[in-house]
Design a protein around this motif. Sequence first.
Motif, PDB file in Angstrom:
ATOM      1  N   GLU A 121     -13.227 -41.764  15.217  1.00 58.19           N
ATOM      2  CA  GLU A 121     -13.173 -43.224  15.150  1.00 58.19           C
ATOM      3  C   GLU A 121     -11.778 -43.772  14.867  1.00 58.19           C
ATOM      4  OE1 GLU A 121     -16.031 -43.742  11.917  1.00 58.19           O
ATOM      5  OE2 GLU A 121     -14.384 -44.426  10.645  1.00 58.19           O
ATOM      6  N   ASP A 122     -10.829 -42.899  14.579  1.00 57.29           N
ATOM      7  CA  ASP A 122      -9.476 -43.350  14.252  1.00 57.29           C
ATOM      8  C   ASP A 122      -8.886 -44.154  15.411  1.00 57.29           C
ATOM      9  OD1 ASP A 122      -7.176 -43.168  12.408  1.00 57.29           O
ATOM     10  OD2 ASP A 122      -6.248 -42.218  14.147  1.00 57.29           O
ATOM     11  N   GLU A 172     -17.391 -38.793  12.319  1.00 60.09           N
ATOM     12  CA  GLU A 172     -16.471 -39.888  12.049  1.00 60.09           C
ATOM     13  C   GLU A 172     -15.041 -39.555  12.457  1.00 60.09           C
ATOM     14  OE1 GLU A 172     -18.727 -38.719  10.052  1.00 60.09           O
ATOM     15  OE2 GLU A 172     -20.034 -40.388   9.499  1.00 60.09           O
ATOM     16  N   SER A 226     -15.434 -44.582   2.240  1.00 56.32           N
ATOM     17  CA  SER A 226     -16.706 -44.356   2.919  1.00 56.32           C
ATOM     18  C   SER A 226     -17.039 -42.874   2.789  1.00 56.32           C
ATOM     19  CB  SER A 226     -16.597 -44.703   4.407  1.00 56.32           C
ATOM     20  OG  SER A 226     -16.046 -45.991   4.580  1.00 56.32           O
ATOM     21  N   ARG A 254     -11.197 -45.656   5.188  1.00 57.54           N
ATOM     22  CA  ARG A 254     -10.922 -46.424   6.404  1.00 57.54           C
ATOM     23  C   ARG A 254      -9.862 -47.470   6.036  1.00 57.54           C
ATOM     24  NH1 ARG A 254     -17.166 -46.079   7.401  1.00 57.54           N
ATOM     25  NH2 ARG A 254     -17.266 -44.794   9.258  1.00 57.54           N
ATOM     26  N   MET A 290      -8.094 -50.021  12.986  1.00 60.96           N
ATOM     27  CA  MET A 290      -8.581 -49.231  11.856  1.00 60.96           C
ATOM     28  C   MET A 290      -8.111 -47.783  11.995  1.00 60.96           C
ATOM     29  SD  MET A 290     -12.446 -48.291  10.662  1.00 60.96           S
ATOM     30  CE  MET A 290     -12.569 -46.917  11.799  1.00 60.96           C
ATOM     31  N   HIS A 291      -7.638 -47.229  10.903  1.00 64.73           N
ATOM     32  CA  HIS A 291      -7.310 -45.805  10.884  1.00 64.73           C
ATOM     33  C   HIS A 291      -8.176 -45.098   9.851  1.00 64.73           C
ATOM     34  CE1 HIS A 291      -4.039 -45.956  13.708  1.00 64.73           C
ATOM     35  NE2 HIS A 291      -3.563 -47.024  13.092  1.00 64.73           N
ATOM     36  N   SER A 292      -8.620 -43.915  10.202  1.00 65.02           N
ATOM     37  CA  SER A 292      -9.427 -43.119   9.285  1.00 65.02           C
ATOM     38  C   SER A 292      -8.535 -42.085   8.625  1.00 65.02           C
ATOM     39  CB  SER A 292     -10.555 -42.425  10.039  1.00 65.02           C
ATOM     40  OG  SER A 292     -11.348 -43.387  10.690  1.00 65.02           O
TER      41      SER A 292
END
Lengths: 345, 133
Positions: free
Chosen positions: A115-116, A112, A76, A86, A101-103
Amino acid sequence: MRRLAAALVLACLASIAQAQDTDFEGAWLLNVQIPAEPLVGLLEITRKDDRWFAWVEGGPAPVTINGDSIELFIDSRDRQGYLFQRRLTGNLEDGLMSGIMHSIDVVETAAEFGEDGSSWSAQPFAEQPPQTPITDMSQVGGIWAPLRGLDFRKWTTEMTPAAREWHAGYDARMDEPQKRCISPGLYSAITWSFPFEIVVDDDKLVFLYEAFNLLRRVFTDDRKDPDFYPNSAMGYSTGAIENGELVIETTLLSQTIRDFNGEPISENAKIIERYSLGDDGNRLTVVVTLVDPDNYSRPSIRRRVWTRQPDAVIFPFECDPDAFFRQLYNEGRMQEYIDRTPRRP
Amino acid sequence: MNAKIAAAVLFLSATGFANHVIAHHSYAAEFDRNAPMTIEGIVTEVWFRSPHVRYYVNVTDGDGKQVLWDTRGLTPTKLVRQGWMKDTIKVGDRIKMYGHIGHTNKTIMSIIDVTLPDGRVLTSRSVAYDIKN
Protein backbone atom coordinates in the motif's frame (compact mmCIF):
# COMPACT_ATOMS: atom_id res chain seq x y z
CA MET A 1 10.26 48.34 -10.56
CA ARG A 2 7.34 47.08 -12.61
CA ARG A 3 8.62 43.51 -12.17
CA LEU A 4 8.96 43.98 -8.43
CA ALA A 5 5.41 45.27 -8.16
CA ALA A 6 4.12 42.32 -10.15
CA ALA A 7 6.01 39.93 -7.90
CA LEU A 8 4.52 41.58 -4.80
CA VAL A 9 1.02 41.31 -6.23
CA LEU A 10 1.55 37.63 -7.02
CA ALA A 11 2.92 37.02 -3.54
CA CYS A 12 -0.14 38.70 -1.99
CA LEU A 13 -2.50 36.66 -4.14
CA ALA A 14 -0.67 33.47 -3.21
CA SER A 15 -0.89 34.23 0.48
CA ILE A 16 -4.61 34.94 0.15
CA ALA A 17 -5.15 31.66 -1.73
CA GLN A 18 -3.05 29.66 0.71
CA ALA A 19 -5.05 27.91 3.39
CA GLN A 20 -4.84 29.32 6.87
CA ASP A 21 -3.76 26.64 9.28
CA THR A 22 -6.89 27.20 11.33
CA ASP A 23 -8.81 25.73 8.38
CA PHE A 24 -7.57 22.31 9.44
CA GLU A 25 -9.64 22.35 12.62
CA GLY A 26 -12.71 20.14 12.65
CA ALA A 27 -13.88 16.67 11.66
CA TRP A 28 -12.90 15.13 8.34
CA LEU A 29 -13.71 11.98 6.45
CA LEU A 30 -10.36 10.44 5.53
CA ASN A 31 -10.00 8.19 2.48
CA VAL A 32 -6.89 6.28 1.42
CA GLN A 33 -7.15 4.96 -2.13
CA ILE A 34 -5.46 1.58 -1.83
CA PRO A 35 -6.35 -0.57 -4.86
CA ALA A 36 -9.04 -3.11 -3.91
CA GLU A 37 -8.76 -2.08 -0.29
CA PRO A 38 -9.81 1.52 0.35
CA LEU A 39 -9.43 2.77 3.90
CA VAL A 40 -11.95 5.12 5.47
CA GLY A 41 -11.65 6.87 8.81
CA LEU A 42 -12.82 9.75 10.92
CA LEU A 43 -10.06 12.34 11.29
CA GLU A 44 -10.49 14.98 14.00
CA ILE A 45 -8.12 17.93 14.34
CA THR A 46 -8.03 20.60 16.99
CA ARG A 47 -5.60 23.23 18.27
CA LYS A 48 -4.96 24.07 21.88
CA ASP A 49 -2.37 26.50 23.22
CA ASP A 50 -0.77 26.71 19.76
CA ARG A 51 -0.35 22.95 19.61
CA TRP A 52 -2.12 20.73 17.11
CA PHE A 53 -3.81 17.47 18.08
CA ALA A 54 -5.37 14.83 15.83
CA TRP A 55 -7.26 11.60 16.24
CA VAL A 56 -8.08 8.92 13.69
CA GLU A 57 -10.98 6.62 14.48
CA GLY A 58 -10.84 7.94 18.04
CA GLY A 59 -7.16 7.16 18.60
CA PRO A 60 -4.32 9.69 18.86
CA ALA A 61 -2.44 10.50 15.64
CA PRO A 62 0.61 12.80 15.92
CA VAL A 63 0.21 15.71 13.53
CA THR A 64 2.29 18.62 12.25
CA ILE A 65 0.61 21.51 10.46
CA ASN A 66 2.46 24.33 8.81
CA GLY A 67 0.56 26.78 6.62
CA ASP A 68 -1.37 24.62 4.19
CA SER A 69 0.72 21.48 4.67
CA ILE A 70 0.02 18.57 7.00
CA GLU A 71 1.92 15.50 8.17
CA LEU A 72 -0.03 12.84 10.04
CA PHE A 73 1.09 9.53 11.58
CA ILE A 74 -1.43 6.72 12.07
CA ASP A 75 -0.23 3.69 13.99
CA SER A 76 -1.93 0.60 12.62
CA ARG A 77 -1.63 -3.14 12.89
CA ASP A 78 -1.54 -5.61 10.05
CA ARG A 79 -3.71 -8.70 9.94
CA GLN A 80 -1.31 -10.67 12.09
CA GLY A 81 -1.06 -7.97 14.71
CA TYR A 82 2.31 -6.50 13.73
CA LEU A 83 2.47 -2.78 14.37
CA PHE A 84 3.42 -0.33 11.61
CA GLN A 85 2.96 3.36 10.82
CA ARG A 86 1.05 5.08 8.05
CA ARG A 87 2.54 8.50 7.31
CA LEU A 88 0.29 10.88 5.42
CA THR A 89 1.68 14.07 3.95
CA GLY A 90 -0.23 16.57 1.88
CA ASN A 91 -1.89 19.93 1.58
CA LEU A 92 -5.17 21.68 2.19
CA GLU A 93 -6.56 23.42 -0.85
CA ASP A 94 -10.06 24.71 -1.52
CA GLY A 95 -11.37 23.03 1.63
CA LEU A 96 -10.03 19.58 0.74
CA MET A 97 -6.92 17.78 1.91
CA SER A 98 -4.97 15.43 -0.33
CA GLY A 99 -1.56 13.86 -0.56
CA ILE A 100 0.46 10.66 -0.48
CA MET A 101 0.59 7.94 2.16
CA HIS A 102 3.74 6.02 3.01
CA SER A 103 3.81 2.85 5.07
CA ILE A 104 6.68 2.51 7.52
CA ASP A 105 8.01 -0.73 8.97
CA VAL A 106 5.44 -3.02 7.36
CA VAL A 107 6.22 -6.73 7.63
CA GLU A 108 7.19 -7.81 4.14
CA THR A 109 4.92 -10.85 4.22
CA ALA A 110 1.88 -8.74 5.16
CA ALA A 111 -0.78 -7.74 2.65
CA GLU A 112 -0.30 -4.15 3.78
CA PHE A 113 3.19 -4.22 2.25
CA GLY A 114 1.81 -3.14 -1.12
CA GLU A 115 0.00 0.00 0.00
CA ASP A 116 3.01 2.33 0.20
CA GLY A 117 2.65 5.36 -2.08
CA SER A 118 -1.15 5.35 -2.16
CA SER A 119 -2.92 8.67 -2.48
CA TRP A 120 -5.24 10.00 0.20
CA SER A 121 -7.83 12.73 0.59
CA ALA A 122 -10.01 14.19 3.32
CA GLN A 123 -13.20 16.18 3.06
CA PRO A 124 -15.15 17.91 5.82
CA PHE A 125 -17.14 15.26 7.66
CA ALA A 126 -20.85 15.22 6.90
CA GLU A 127 -23.38 12.46 7.21
CA GLN A 128 -23.74 10.94 3.76
CA PRO A 129 -27.16 9.65 2.68
CA PRO A 130 -26.91 5.90 2.01
CA GLN A 131 -26.76 4.81 -1.63
CA THR A 132 -29.58 2.34 -1.08
CA PRO A 133 -31.76 3.48 1.85
CA ILE A 134 -32.93 0.73 4.17
CA THR A 135 -36.70 1.01 4.53
CA ASP A 136 -37.42 -2.57 5.53
CA MET A 137 -35.41 -5.00 7.66
CA SER A 138 -35.72 -7.66 4.98
CA GLN A 139 -33.21 -5.70 2.87
CA VAL A 140 -30.33 -6.75 5.14
CA GLY A 141 -31.28 -10.43 5.28
CA GLY A 142 -29.00 -12.99 3.66
CA ILE A 143 -25.42 -14.20 3.62
CA TRP A 144 -22.66 -11.62 3.55
CA ALA A 145 -19.04 -12.32 2.59
CA PRO A 146 -16.24 -9.97 3.65
CA LEU A 147 -14.56 -7.62 1.21
CA ARG A 148 -11.21 -6.01 1.70
CA GLY A 149 -10.69 -2.69 3.30
CA LEU A 150 -12.20 0.22 5.17
CA ASP A 151 -10.72 -0.46 8.62
CA PHE A 152 -7.46 1.30 9.55
CA ARG A 153 -6.93 -1.16 12.42
CA LYS A 154 -5.89 1.82 14.51
CA TRP A 155 -3.55 0.61 17.21
CA THR A 156 -3.59 3.13 20.06
CA THR A 157 -6.67 4.57 21.72
CA GLU A 158 -7.39 7.30 24.26
CA MET A 159 -7.47 5.17 27.38
CA THR A 160 -8.33 6.47 30.82
CA PRO A 161 -5.62 6.22 33.51
CA ALA A 162 -7.41 3.21 35.03
CA ALA A 163 -7.56 1.45 31.67
CA ARG A 164 -3.90 2.18 31.02
CA GLU A 165 -2.96 0.68 34.37
CA TRP A 166 -4.93 -2.50 33.61
CA HIS A 167 -3.58 -2.68 30.09
CA ALA A 168 0.04 -2.42 31.25
CA GLY A 169 -0.29 -5.90 32.70
CA TYR A 170 -1.93 -7.46 29.65
CA ASP A 171 -0.12 -10.41 28.05
CA ALA A 172 -1.64 -11.44 24.71
CA ARG A 173 0.13 -14.79 24.78
CA MET A 174 -1.75 -15.76 27.94
CA ASP A 175 -4.81 -13.53 28.10
CA GLU A 176 -6.22 -13.26 24.59
CA PRO A 177 -9.63 -14.95 24.92
CA GLN A 178 -9.82 -16.43 21.43
CA LYS A 179 -6.64 -18.46 22.01
CA ARG A 180 -8.58 -20.61 24.42
CA CYS A 181 -11.69 -20.58 22.19
CA ILE A 182 -13.46 -17.81 24.07
CA SER A 183 -14.93 -15.07 21.91
CA PRO A 184 -13.53 -11.61 22.64
CA GLY A 185 -17.00 -10.33 21.95
CA LEU A 186 -18.97 -8.19 19.62
CA TYR A 187 -16.60 -5.31 18.94
CA SER A 188 -13.82 -7.58 17.69
CA ALA A 189 -15.99 -10.20 16.07
CA ILE A 190 -17.83 -7.79 13.76
CA THR A 191 -14.60 -6.89 12.02
CA TRP A 192 -13.23 -10.40 11.57
CA SER A 193 -12.91 -11.61 8.03
CA PHE A 194 -15.46 -14.43 8.03
CA PRO A 195 -18.86 -14.66 6.32
CA PHE A 196 -22.05 -14.31 8.34
CA GLU A 197 -25.79 -14.55 7.80
CA ILE A 198 -28.63 -12.28 8.90
CA VAL A 199 -31.98 -14.03 9.35
CA VAL A 200 -34.94 -11.64 9.46
CA ASP A 201 -37.82 -12.39 11.83
CA ASP A 202 -40.89 -10.28 12.69
CA ASP A 203 -39.46 -8.98 15.95
CA LYS A 204 -35.73 -9.54 15.56
CA LEU A 205 -32.71 -10.05 13.35
CA VAL A 206 -30.60 -13.11 14.05
CA PHE A 207 -26.91 -12.78 13.18
CA LEU A 208 -25.12 -16.09 12.59
CA TYR A 209 -21.37 -15.61 12.41
CA GLU A 210 -19.03 -18.28 11.10
CA ALA A 211 -16.31 -17.07 13.47
CA PHE A 212 -16.54 -19.06 16.70
CA ASN A 213 -20.13 -20.04 15.76
CA LEU A 214 -21.23 -16.74 17.32
CA LEU A 215 -24.93 -15.96 17.49
CA ARG A 216 -26.79 -12.81 18.44
CA ARG A 217 -30.35 -11.60 18.42
CA VAL A 218 -31.09 -7.97 17.60
CA PHE A 219 -34.60 -7.09 18.77
CA THR A 220 -36.42 -4.73 16.44
CA ASP A 221 -39.78 -4.40 18.21
CA ASP A 222 -39.02 -1.47 20.53
CA ARG A 223 -38.50 -3.64 23.60
CA LYS A 224 -36.05 -2.56 26.30
CA ASP A 225 -33.33 -4.68 27.81
CA PRO A 226 -34.77 -6.75 30.67
CA ASP A 227 -33.35 -6.37 34.16
CA PHE A 228 -32.64 -10.06 34.45
CA TYR A 229 -30.58 -10.37 31.28
CA PRO A 230 -26.97 -11.37 32.05
CA ASN A 231 -23.94 -9.53 30.75
CA SER A 232 -22.22 -11.39 27.93
CA ALA A 233 -19.57 -11.00 25.24
CA MET A 234 -22.25 -10.36 22.59
CA GLY A 235 -24.45 -8.24 24.88
CA TYR A 236 -28.09 -7.31 24.45
CA SER A 237 -28.97 -5.62 21.16
CA THR A 238 -31.85 -3.57 19.85
CA GLY A 239 -32.11 -2.22 16.32
CA ALA A 240 -34.12 0.28 14.31
CA ILE A 241 -34.05 1.96 10.93
CA GLU A 242 -32.89 5.59 11.10
CA ASN A 243 -32.43 7.77 8.03
CA GLY A 244 -32.03 4.80 5.73
CA GLU A 245 -29.56 2.98 7.98
CA LEU A 246 -29.91 0.05 10.35
CA VAL A 247 -28.73 1.30 13.73
CA ILE A 248 -28.05 -1.25 16.46
CA GLU A 249 -27.22 -0.45 20.07
CA THR A 250 -25.76 -3.09 22.32
CA THR A 251 -25.36 -2.97 26.09
CA LEU A 252 -25.03 -5.56 28.88
CA LEU A 253 -21.60 -6.54 27.62
CA SER A 254 -19.13 -8.52 29.66
CA GLN A 255 -15.59 -7.40 30.32
CA THR A 256 -13.36 -8.23 27.41
CA ILE A 257 -10.72 -6.69 25.14
CA ARG A 258 -11.04 -4.29 22.22
CA ASP A 259 -8.52 -5.72 19.74
CA PHE A 260 -5.11 -7.37 19.46
CA ASN A 261 -3.59 -4.59 21.56
CA GLY A 262 -5.70 -5.87 24.46
CA GLU A 263 -7.28 -2.65 25.74
CA PRO A 264 -10.22 -3.33 28.06
CA ILE A 265 -13.94 -3.07 27.37
CA SER A 266 -16.07 -2.68 30.51
CA GLU A 267 -19.51 -4.01 31.43
CA ASN A 268 -20.79 -0.43 31.15
CA ALA A 269 -19.78 -0.07 27.51
CA LYS A 270 -22.17 0.58 24.67
CA ILE A 271 -21.53 -0.48 21.06
CA ILE A 272 -23.31 1.33 18.24
CA GLU A 273 -23.36 -0.22 14.76
CA ARG A 274 -24.58 1.75 11.75
CA TYR A 275 -25.23 -0.50 8.73
CA SER A 276 -25.82 0.96 5.31
CA LEU A 277 -26.40 -0.57 1.89
CA GLY A 278 -24.81 0.22 -1.45
CA ASP A 279 -24.51 -1.35 -4.88
CA ASP A 280 -28.29 -1.80 -5.23
CA GLY A 281 -28.47 -3.44 -1.84
CA ASN A 282 -25.66 -5.92 -2.47
CA ARG A 283 -22.93 -4.26 -0.43
CA LEU A 284 -23.20 -3.87 3.34
CA THR A 285 -21.03 -1.43 5.27
CA VAL A 286 -20.83 -0.93 9.01
CA VAL A 287 -19.32 1.75 11.21
CA VAL A 288 -18.86 0.38 14.74
CA THR A 289 -18.41 2.82 17.61
CA LEU A 290 -17.35 1.77 21.09
CA VAL A 291 -18.51 4.14 23.82
CA ASP A 292 -16.95 3.18 27.13
CA PRO A 293 -16.16 6.14 29.41
CA ASP A 294 -14.80 3.81 32.08
CA ASN A 295 -11.91 2.99 29.76
CA TYR A 296 -11.75 5.60 26.98
CA SER A 297 -11.97 9.37 26.96
CA ARG A 298 -12.90 9.27 23.27
CA PRO A 299 -15.04 6.67 21.41
CA SER A 300 -13.15 4.15 19.31
CA ILE A 301 -14.31 3.36 15.75
CA ARG A 302 -13.90 0.39 13.42
CA ARG A 303 -15.35 -0.37 9.98
CA ARG A 304 -16.13 -3.32 7.74
CA VAL A 305 -17.67 -4.02 4.32
CA TRP A 306 -19.27 -7.18 2.91
CA THR A 307 -20.85 -8.29 -0.36
CA ARG A 308 -24.12 -10.19 -0.64
CA GLN A 309 -23.41 -13.80 -1.53
CA PRO A 310 -26.50 -16.03 -1.40
CA ASP A 311 -24.57 -19.14 -2.51
CA ALA A 312 -21.91 -18.91 0.17
CA VAL A 313 -21.45 -21.80 2.53
CA ILE A 314 -20.97 -20.91 6.17
CA PHE A 315 -18.81 -23.58 7.75
CA PRO A 316 -19.01 -24.82 11.32
CA PHE A 317 -16.26 -23.46 13.56
CA GLU A 318 -15.53 -26.05 16.17
CA CYS A 319 -12.88 -24.65 18.43
CA ASP A 320 -10.66 -26.79 20.62
CA PRO A 321 -8.22 -25.10 23.05
CA ASP A 322 -6.21 -28.30 23.49
CA ALA A 323 -3.23 -27.11 21.44
CA PHE A 324 -3.03 -23.81 23.36
CA PHE A 325 -2.84 -25.58 26.71
CA ARG A 326 -0.48 -28.24 25.35
CA GLN A 327 1.93 -25.49 24.33
CA LEU A 328 1.75 -23.88 27.76
CA TYR A 329 2.47 -27.27 29.32
CA ASN A 330 5.40 -27.93 26.99
CA GLU A 331 6.85 -24.50 27.75
CA GLY A 332 6.43 -24.94 31.52
CA ARG A 333 4.06 -21.96 31.77
CA MET A 334 0.88 -23.61 33.09
CA GLN A 335 1.39 -22.25 36.61
CA GLU A 336 1.89 -18.75 35.23
CA TYR A 337 -1.36 -19.12 33.30
CA ILE A 338 -3.24 -20.20 36.43
CA ASP A 339 -1.73 -17.36 38.46
CA ARG A 340 -3.09 -14.86 35.92
CA THR A 341 -6.67 -16.15 36.16
CA PRO A 342 -8.01 -13.31 38.38
CA ARG A 343 -7.08 -10.63 35.87
CA ARG A 344 -8.10 -12.51 32.72
CA PRO A 345 -11.13 -10.92 31.00
CA MET B 1 -13.93 -31.75 -2.85
CA ASN B 2 -17.69 -31.91 -2.93
CA ALA B 3 -19.86 -29.60 -5.00
CA LYS B 4 -20.76 -27.27 -2.12
CA ILE B 5 -17.16 -26.71 -1.10
CA ALA B 6 -16.18 -26.24 -4.73
CA ALA B 7 -18.89 -23.59 -5.04
CA ALA B 8 -17.72 -21.91 -1.87
CA VAL B 9 -14.11 -21.84 -3.05
CA LEU B 10 -15.21 -20.45 -6.41
CA PHE B 11 -17.26 -17.64 -4.92
CA LEU B 12 -14.69 -16.73 -2.33
CA SER B 13 -11.95 -16.60 -4.92
CA ALA B 14 -14.14 -14.41 -7.08
CA THR B 15 -14.71 -11.96 -4.24
CA GLY B 16 -11.05 -11.93 -3.29
CA PHE B 17 -11.88 -13.51 0.05
CA ALA B 18 -9.35 -16.29 -0.27
CA ASN B 19 -6.59 -13.78 -0.92
CA HIS B 20 -6.98 -11.67 2.15
CA VAL B 21 -7.09 -14.14 4.93
CA ILE B 22 -6.87 -12.55 8.30
CA ALA B 23 -5.70 -13.69 11.67
CA HIS B 24 -8.10 -13.43 14.53
CA HIS B 25 -5.50 -13.28 17.18
CA SER B 26 -2.24 -11.57 17.62
CA TYR B 27 0.68 -13.43 16.08
CA ALA B 28 2.86 -10.45 16.88
CA ALA B 29 2.77 -11.22 20.58
CA GLU B 30 4.26 -14.63 19.98
CA PHE B 31 6.21 -14.59 16.71
CA ASP B 32 9.19 -12.55 15.61
CA ARG B 33 8.54 -10.54 12.46
CA ASN B 34 12.27 -10.29 11.82
CA ALA B 35 13.01 -13.98 11.95
CA PRO B 36 11.44 -15.85 9.04
CA MET B 37 13.09 -19.18 8.39
CA THR B 38 12.61 -22.52 6.67
CA ILE B 39 12.45 -25.91 8.33
CA GLU B 40 12.13 -29.37 6.79
CA GLY B 41 10.98 -32.50 8.54
CA ILE B 42 8.51 -35.33 8.98
CA VAL B 43 4.93 -34.64 10.13
CA THR B 44 4.19 -36.55 13.34
CA GLU B 45 0.73 -35.18 14.13
CA VAL B 46 -1.96 -33.27 12.26
CA TRP B 47 -4.29 -31.09 14.35
CA PHE B 48 -6.79 -29.70 11.83
CA ARG B 49 -9.04 -27.73 14.19
CA SER B 50 -9.96 -24.19 15.14
CA PRO B 51 -8.83 -21.72 16.22
CA HIS B 52 -5.73 -22.60 14.14
CA VAL B 53 -4.45 -25.77 12.52
CA ARG B 54 -1.25 -27.18 13.92
CA TYR B 55 1.29 -29.59 12.52
CA TYR B 56 3.85 -31.17 14.78
CA VAL B 57 6.98 -31.76 12.73
CA ASN B 58 10.15 -33.70 13.58
CA VAL B 59 13.16 -31.74 12.37
CA THR B 60 16.79 -32.86 12.49
CA ASP B 61 18.87 -29.98 13.81
CA GLY B 62 22.47 -29.10 13.00
CA ASP B 63 23.77 -31.50 15.65
CA GLY B 64 21.81 -34.41 14.20
CA LYS B 65 19.26 -34.34 17.02
CA GLN B 66 15.50 -34.75 16.41
CA VAL B 67 13.56 -31.67 17.52
CA LEU B 68 9.77 -31.55 17.60
CA TRP B 69 8.41 -28.30 16.13
CA ASP B 70 4.93 -26.95 16.89
CA THR B 71 3.78 -25.13 13.73
CA ARG B 72 0.47 -23.42 13.06
CA GLY B 73 -1.51 -21.97 10.20
CA LEU B 74 -4.90 -20.41 9.66
CA THR B 75 -8.36 -21.47 10.74
CA PRO B 76 -9.53 -24.64 8.98
CA THR B 77 -12.55 -22.86 7.47
CA LYS B 78 -10.19 -20.49 5.65
CA LEU B 79 -7.76 -23.18 4.53
CA VAL B 80 -10.57 -25.35 3.17
CA ARG B 81 -11.70 -22.43 1.02
CA GLN B 82 -8.25 -22.43 -0.55
CA GLY B 83 -8.46 -26.16 -1.20
CA TRP B 84 -6.16 -26.98 1.74
CA MET B 85 -8.01 -29.88 3.33
CA LYS B 86 -7.59 -32.01 6.43
CA ASP B 87 -5.76 -34.73 4.49
CA THR B 88 -3.64 -32.40 2.35
CA ILE B 89 -0.78 -32.86 4.81
CA LYS B 90 -0.58 -36.28 6.41
CA VAL B 91 1.38 -37.92 9.21
CA GLY B 92 4.62 -39.22 7.70
CA ASP B 93 4.84 -36.58 4.97
CA ARG B 94 8.19 -34.85 4.52
CA ILE B 95 7.42 -31.17 4.18
CA LYS B 96 9.21 -27.87 4.06
CA MET B 97 7.74 -24.94 6.01
CA TYR B 98 8.56 -21.27 5.79
CA GLY B 99 7.39 -18.93 8.53
CA HIS B 100 8.08 -16.77 11.56
CA ILE B 101 9.49 -18.41 14.67
CA GLY B 102 8.69 -17.54 18.29
CA HIS B 103 10.17 -14.65 20.24
CA THR B 104 11.19 -16.94 23.09
CA ASN B 105 10.27 -20.46 22.05
CA LYS B 106 12.44 -21.13 19.02
CA THR B 107 10.67 -24.36 18.04
CA ILE B 108 7.28 -22.87 17.27
CA MET B 109 6.43 -21.44 13.87
CA SER B 110 3.68 -19.34 12.35
CA ILE B 111 3.44 -20.80 8.85
CA ILE B 112 3.68 -18.53 5.82
CA ASP B 113 3.75 -21.37 3.34
CA VAL B 114 4.33 -25.10 3.04
CA THR B 115 6.03 -27.10 0.31
CA LEU B 116 4.36 -30.49 -0.04
CA PRO B 117 6.13 -33.76 -1.00
CA ASP B 118 4.89 -33.34 -4.58
CA GLY B 119 6.37 -29.85 -4.81
CA ARG B 120 3.13 -27.90 -4.53
CA VAL B 121 3.31 -24.80 -2.36
CA LEU B 122 0.39 -23.85 -0.12
CA THR B 123 0.06 -20.42 1.43
CA SER B 124 -1.24 -19.88 4.92
CA ARG B 125 -0.98 -16.10 4.83
CA SER B 126 -1.88 -13.15 2.76
CA VAL B 127 1.41 -12.50 0.99
CA ALA B 128 1.53 -9.38 -1.12
CA TYR B 129 5.03 -10.09 -2.41
CA ASP B 130 7.17 -13.17 -2.43
CA ILE B 131 10.24 -12.14 -0.49
CA LYS B 132 12.11 -15.40 -0.61
CA ASN B 133 13.84 -14.90 -3.94
